[in-house]
Enzyme design. Structure first.
Site, PDB file in Angstrom:
ATOM      1  N   GLY A 159       0.802  -1.212   0.000  1.00 43.95           N
ATOM      2  CA  GLY A 159       0.000   0.000   0.000  1.00 43.95           C
ATOM      3  C   GLY A 159       0.831   1.256   0.000  1.00 43.95           C
ATOM      4  N   PRO A 194       3.160   4.398   1.023  1.00 45.45           N
ATOM      5  CA  PRO A 194       4.361   4.535   1.860  1.00 45.45           C
ATOM      6  C   PRO A 194       4.076   5.084   3.260  1.00 45.45           C
ATOM      7  CG  PRO A 194       4.831   5.266  -0.372  1.00 45.45           C
ATOM      8  CD  PRO A 194       3.347   5.014  -0.299  1.00 45.45           C
ATOM      9  N   GLY A 222       2.928   2.253   5.202  1.00 47.34           N
ATOM     10  CA  GLY A 222       4.081   1.351   5.332  1.00 47.34           C
ATOM     11  C   GLY A 222       4.979   1.759   6.495  1.00 47.34           C
ATOM     12  N   GLU A 235       5.488  -3.743   0.195  1.00 46.78           N
ATOM     13  CA  GLU A 235       5.473  -3.440  -1.229  1.00 46.78           C
ATOM     14  C   GLU A 235       4.730  -2.128  -1.325  1.00 46.78           C
ATOM     15  OE1 GLU A 235       4.548  -2.801  -5.020  1.00 46.78           O
ATOM     16  OE2 GLU A 235       2.866  -3.813  -4.091  1.00 46.78           O
ATOM     17  N   CYS A 263       1.012  -0.136  -7.938  1.00 46.91           N
ATOM     18  CA  CYS A 263       2.141   0.547  -7.305  1.00 46.91           C
ATOM     19  C   CYS A 263       3.259   0.903  -8.280  1.00 46.91           C
ATOM     20  CB  CYS A 263       2.697  -0.308  -6.169  1.00 46.91           C
ATOM     21  SG  CYS A 263       1.534  -0.523  -4.817  1.00 46.91           S
TER      22      CYS A 263
END
Length: 179
Positions: free
Chosen positions: A86, A88, A91, A108, A142
């Site tokens: 998803g 950043p 993340g 990722e 992405c």
């Protein structure tokens, strides 16, 4: 790899691939898994909950629905490995939570994906593959191209072919949007 207790936080844009993709090898290696479905894909979430609960004992694979507060609560638990795909910014939250428990992570995250088309490129192939990769899944991938740098010598032809592919795939709707 056998890790132990695994967490999968599912994305909304590829919920089947990026939920079942990590789930299958995780359980094949003997791990237990907790899944947090995406609240942005409620229909898929409902179907997946039914499948998981009918297939696995809850102490093997547990599945949770809900908003970000559910993900936050799960991230407070001590997992041996976490998997997240998803944004950043999210993340970073997943990584910070994992660090508290020394949990390994697979992230990722979206990023920049520039493309360079020089004068030696197969312009037909470049236009077709770049258009496909930009617009597959409505552009919500992405690694979708976000910048295209095209050499001046082939720019006009590239743009013509690129637009032609979009019109062929998406019909007159593309032309109407540009009017």
């Amino acid at each position: 790899e056998p890790r132990g207790r695994c967490l999968i936080i599912a994305p909304w844009n590829y919920p089947v691939t990026l939920t079942l993709g990590p789930l299958v090898p995780a359980i094949a290696c003997g791990n237990t898994v907790m899944i947090k479905t995406s609240e942005m894909a409620p229909h898929f979430s409902t179907v997946l909950v039914d499948i998981i609960r009918a297939t696995f004992a809850e102490d093997e694979v547990a599945i949770f629905e809900g908003d970000a507060s559910v993900a936050t609560a799960l991230l407070d638990l001590p997992f041996d490995h976490s998997f997240f795909t998803g944004a950043p910014a999210i993340g970073k939250i997943v990584m910070a939570a994992a660090a508290k428990h020394l949990t390994s992570v697979t992230l990722e995250l979206g990023g920049k994906s520039p493309i360079i088309v020089d004068e030696t490129a197969d312009i037909e192939l470049a236009a077709k593959t770049i258009a496909w990769s930009k617009y597959i899944n409505d552009g919500q991938t992405c690694i979708a191209p976000d910048h295209i740098y095209v050499h001046n010598a082939v720019k006009t032809r590239f743009v013509e072919l690129f637009c032609s592919h979009l019109t062929n795939w998406y019909g007159e709707g593309m032309a109407a949007k540009n009017a």
